[in-house]
Design an enzyme around this catalytic site. Structure first.
Site, short mmCIF file in Angstrom:
data_model
loop_
_atom_site.label_atom_id
_atom_site.label_comp_id
_atom_site.label_asym_id
_atom_site.label_seq_id
_atom_site.Cartn_x
_atom_site.Cartn_y
_atom_site.Cartn_z
N LYS A 1 0.84 -1.21 0.00
CA LYS A 1 0.00 0.00 0.00
C LYS A 1 0.87 1.25 0.00
CE LYS A 1 -1.75 1.84 4.01
NZ LYS A 1 -1.54 3.29 4.20
N ASN A 2 1.85 1.30 0.92
CA ASN A 2 2.59 2.55 1.11
C ASN A 2 3.59 2.84 0.00
OD1 ASN A 2 1.02 3.01 3.30
ND2 ASN A 2 2.55 2.40 4.81
N CYS B 1 -5.25 8.27 9.01
CA CYS B 1 -5.50 7.64 10.30
C CYS B 1 -5.44 8.67 11.43
CB CYS B 1 -4.44 6.58 10.58
SG CYS B 1 -4.74 5.10 9.66
N ARG C 1 -0.51 15.18 12.79
CA ARG C 1 0.17 14.72 11.57
C ARG C 1 0.57 15.95 10.76
NH1 ARG C 1 -2.18 9.05 9.44
NH2 ARG C 1 -0.06 8.94 8.64
N ASP D 1 5.08 20.07 8.11
CA ASP D 1 6.11 21.12 8.05
C ASP D 1 7.36 20.67 7.29
OD1 ASP D 1 6.26 19.39 10.44
OD2 ASP D 1 8.13 20.44 10.81
N ASP E 1 3.74 0.46 12.18
CA ASP E 1 2.53 -0.10 11.57
C ASP E 1 2.29 -1.55 11.96
OD1 ASP E 1 2.92 1.72 8.42
OD2 ASP E 1 2.32 2.34 10.43
N ARG F 1 -8.92 -0.03 3.65
CA ARG F 1 -8.04 0.99 3.07
C ARG F 1 -6.69 0.38 2.72
NH1 ARG F 1 -6.34 5.10 6.79
NH2 ARG F 1 -4.92 5.49 5.06
C1 EPZ Z 1 3.82 6.92 6.62
O1 EPZ Z 1 3.04 7.98 7.18
C2 EPZ Z 1 2.86 5.75 6.49
N1 EPZ Z 1 1.77 6.11 5.60
C3 EPZ Z 1 2.31 5.37 7.87
O2 EPZ Z 1 1.57 4.18 7.69
C4 EPZ Z 1 3.47 5.06 8.82
O3 EPZ Z 1 2.96 4.85 10.11
C5 EPZ Z 1 4.48 6.20 8.83
O4 EPZ Z 1 4.91 6.54 7.49
C6 EPZ Z 1 5.73 5.85 9.63
O5 EPZ Z 1 6.35 4.73 9.06
C7 EPZ Z 1 2.00 6.08 4.27
O6 EPZ Z 1 3.10 5.75 3.81
C8 EPZ Z 1 0.85 6.45 3.38
P1 EPZ Z 1 5.95 10.15 8.69
P2 EPZ Z 1 3.66 9.48 7.17
O7 EPZ Z 1 5.98 11.40 7.90
O8 EPZ Z 1 4.49 9.66 5.97
C9 EPZ Z 1 6.42 13.44 12.06
C10 EPZ Z 1 -0.26 2.77 7.73
O9 EPZ Z 1 -0.75 2.17 8.69
N2 EPZ Z 1 6.35 14.42 10.96
O10 EPZ Z 1 7.04 9.15 8.52
O11 EPZ Z 1 2.54 10.41 7.42
C11 EPZ Z 1 5.09 12.75 12.30
O12 EPZ Z 1 4.29 13.53 13.17
C12 EPZ Z 1 0.13 4.21 7.87
O13 EPZ Z 1 -0.01 2.25 6.61
C13 EPZ Z 1 6.60 15.75 11.23
O14 EPZ Z 1 6.88 16.14 12.37
O15 EPZ Z 1 4.57 9.41 8.47
C14 EPZ Z 1 5.50 11.45 12.93
O16 EPZ Z 1 5.72 11.63 14.31
C15 EPZ Z 1 -0.29 4.80 9.21
N3 EPZ Z 1 6.53 16.66 10.21
C16 EPZ Z 1 6.86 11.14 12.27
O17 EPZ Z 1 7.29 12.38 11.68
C17 EPZ Z 1 6.22 16.27 8.92
O18 EPZ Z 1 6.19 17.15 8.00
C18 EPZ Z 1 6.77 10.10 11.17
O19 EPZ Z 1 5.82 10.56 10.24
C19 EPZ Z 1 5.97 14.91 8.66
C20 EPZ Z 1 6.04 14.00 9.69
#
Ligand code: EPZ
Length: 434
Positions: free
Chosen positions: A22-23, A117, A122, A125, A305, A397
Site C-alpha cells: 500500500k505505502n 488515520c 500529523r 512542516d 505499523d 483501506r
Molecule cells: C507513513 O506515514 C505511512 N503512511 C504510515 O503508515 C506510517 O505509520 C508512517 O509513514 C511511519 O512509518 C504512508 O506511507 C501512506 P511520517 P507518514 O511522515 O508519511 C512526524 C499505515 O498504517 N512528521 O514518517 O505520514 C510525524 O508527526 C500508515 O499504513 C513531522 O513532524 O509518516 C511522525 O511523528 C499509518 N513533520 C513522524 O514524523 C512532517 O512534515 C513520522 O511521520 C511529517 C512528519
C-alpha cells in the site's frame, strides 16, 4: 456499513500470497504524473487507498486503464487539472504525494490538507520545508495547500525528523529540478526505495535511497516504463502475527524476507518459528508464546505499523510485556477494544504495559484505524467465541481481500452488510471504475 464476524479458535494453515505494498503504491501512482509518456504499474493492491489515488488521477484528466491482474496503464500526458479536491483528499493521508508530483512536473499544485488515520498530530512542516528549499512558494488557506514555483532548483534538504512522507515528496519534487538535491536524515523504509527505483526506471537519477542520504540529479525528461510494486511488508507481518496468534503453520508467499527482518527477529523472541526462503517465509508455533518488550522505530527498526498487531499477540503470552510507541502520539486507541476482549493493558503516554493472560474472549468491537482493525481481526481469530468488528472500511483501506485470504487459511470469518443511514465511505470492494 460492513462488518466482520469471526468465530475464533481455528488454526491458520496452508499458503497465502501477499499483495503489493500500500505505502509504495500510493506514492508510485501519483509519481506517474512526472512521466512524459504512459506507464504500466503491476502488482497494485486492490484497496480503497489505491481506488482513491486512481480516482484522483482520472479527475485530473489522466488516462487510466485497468488491464486486469492488479495492473494499470496510466497516461499522464492528458492531465489538465492540478487540484486535488477536499472531498477526495481528506479520505487518504497519501493524497499529499500529489503535491510533490504535480509540483515536480507542472511547478504548481493545489491539494487539500491530508486526512488519514487518527494517530495524533500529523504535521506537514517537513514537506513544506522540502518544497521551499527547491524554490516553491506555498500558501495554506481554507484547508488547501497551494504550491507554485517559477523554477525548481536542486538544494540541500535536512529533515528535522525522519519522515517517510516528506522523504517521498522531496524525491517527487526534485527529480526534474535543475541540479543536485541532497536529502539528509532521509527515511529508509522499503517503500522509499521502491519509489526511487520506479523513478529511476523512468530515467531519473537517484542514488542512496534506503540510506539516510539520498542524492538526486535533476533530469529534463522522464520516459514511460513498466514497473511492479514491491510486496507489502506490513501485510506480510500482519499475517505472520495472525499465524502465531492461532498457533498455526502457514507459508507466506510473495515477500522480500529482508524487509521483514525486524518483525522476524521480534517474533522469534516471542517463541515463533520462522523459516526463510527466497520469496516466502514459513511461520509456525509449537511451544508457548514468551513475554517480550517492543519499541517502534523508523526502518530498519520495528515498524510502528506493526505495533497494534504485535501487542495483540503479546496478550496471548503469559507475563508482562512492554510496548513503546516512538513514532505516533496516539497509536494505542485499539487498547480499549482489546480490553473488551479481556486484555489487561495499561497505557501511560507512549508506553503500554501488557499483562498477558494467554487468552482472549470474543466481543463486539470497532476498528478505529487501519492497523488497529488488523489487530482486532488477529484478536478475533485467537479468541474463544464470536467477535464482530465494525467500521471495517478502515481495514479495507490497506488490506487486499483480508477475509478471503484468511478464509482460505481455515479462518471462520465472514463480511456482512448492515443497514446504515450514514454516507458510505469510499468504494470498498473491487476496483474504482476506470
Ligand atoms: C507513513 O506515514 C505511512 N503512511 C504510515 O503508515 C506510517 O505509520 C508512517 O509513514 C511511519 O512509518 C504512508 O506511507 C501512506 P511520517 P507518514 O511522515 O508519511 C512526524 C499505515 O498504517 N512528521 O514518517 O505520514 C510525524 O508527526 C500508515 O499504513 C513531522 O513532524 O509518516 C511522525 O511523528 C499509518 N513533520 C513522524 O514524523 C512532517 O512534515 C513520522 O511521520 C511529517 C512528519
Amino acid at each position: 456499513m460492513d462488518k466482520f464476524i469471526i468465530k475464533g479458535g481455528r488454526r491458520l494453515t496452508g499458503e497465502v500470497i501477499i499483495s503489493g505494498a500500500k505505502n509504495a503504491a500510493v506514492a508510485i501512482l501519483p509519481a506517474v504524473i512526472l512521466s512524459d509518456e504512459p506507464c504500466v504499474i503491476e502488482n497494485v493492491p486492490s484497496i480503497s487507498d489505491v481506488n482513491i489515488s486512481i480516482r484522483i488521477l482520472k479527475e485530473m484528466g489522466a488516462g487510466v486503464e485497468y488491464l486486469g491482474n492488479c495492473t494499470y496503464r496510466i497516461d499522464p500526458t492528458t492531465i489538465d487539472k492540478f487540484c486535488v479536491p477536499y472531498e477526495t483528499a481528506r479520505k487518504m493521508r497519501a493524497s499529499y504525494y500529489f503535491l510533490g508530483a504535480l509540483l515536480g512536473k507542472f511547478k504548481k499544485a493545489r491539494v487539500s490538507m491530508p486526512g488519514g488515520c487518527p494517530l495524533g498530530d500529523r504535521p506537514i512542516d517537513q514537506h513544506l520545508k522540502a518544497f521551499t528549499a527547491l524554490g516553491s512558494e506555498y500558501n495554506l488557506s481554507q484547508g488547501m495547500i497551494d504550491l507554485k514555483a517559477e523554477k525548481l532548483e536542486g538544494n540541500q534538504i535536512f529533515f528535522d525528523v525522519v519522515t517517510v512522507g516528506a522523504t517521498m515528496n522531496a524525491m517527487l519534487a526534485a527529480v526534474r529540478a535543475e541540479g543536485l538535491t541532497v536529502i539528509e536524515n532521509a527515511a529508509k523504509e522499503p517503500h522509499i526505495v521502491d519509489l526511487a527505483n520506479f523513478l529511476n526506471a523512468m530515467g531519473a537519477n537517484i542514488i542512496g535511497a534506503g540510506t539516510d542520504v539520498i542524492k538526486i540529479k535533476g533530469v529534463d525528461h522522464l520516459h514511460g516504463t513498466t514497473y511492479s510494486v514491491i510486496p507489502d511488508q506490513i501485510e506480510a507481518g500482519t499475517f505472520m502475527v495472525a499465524v502465531a496468534a492461532t498457533k498455526g503453520d502457514v507459508l507466506i508467499k510473495n515477500v522480500i524476507p529482508k524487509h521483514l527482518e525486524s518483525i522476524t527477529k521480534k517474533l522469534e523472541k516471542i517463541g515463533v518459528n520462522i523459516q526463510q526462503f527466497d520469496d516466502s517465509v514459513r511461520v509456525w508455533v509449537d511451544g508457548p508464546l514468551v513475554k517480550t518488550n517492543v519499541k517502534t522505530a523508523p526502518h530498519p527498526g520495528f515498524p510502528t505499523d506493526m505495533q497494534s498487531q504485535i501487542a495483540t499477540l503479546l496478550t496471548l503470552a503469559e507475563g508482562t510485556s512492554i510496548i513503546t510507541e516512538n513514532i505516533w502520539e496516539q497509536r494505542f486507541r485499539y487498547v480499549d477494544e482489546l480490553r473488551r476482549m479481556g486484555a489487561d493493558i495499561t497505557v501511560n503516554g507512549k508506553v503500554a504495559l501488557i499483562e498477558g493472560k494467554g487468552k482472549l474472549m470474543g466481543a463486539p468491537v470497532k476498528a478505529c484505524d487501519l492497523r488497529a482493525g488488523a489487530a482486532l481481526i488477529i484478536a478475533g481469530l485467537a479468541a474463544s467465541g464470536v467477535t464482530e468488528i465494525e467500521d471495517i472500511f478502515h481495514i479495507e483501506r490497506g488490506y487486499d481481500c483480508m477475509e478471503g485470504k484468511l478464509r482460505a487459511l481455515g479462518a471462520d470469518i465472514e463480511k456482512v452488510s448492515v443497514p446504515d443511514s450514514q454516507s458510505k465511505p469510499e468504494k470498498q470492494n473491487g476496483r474504482e471504475a476506470v
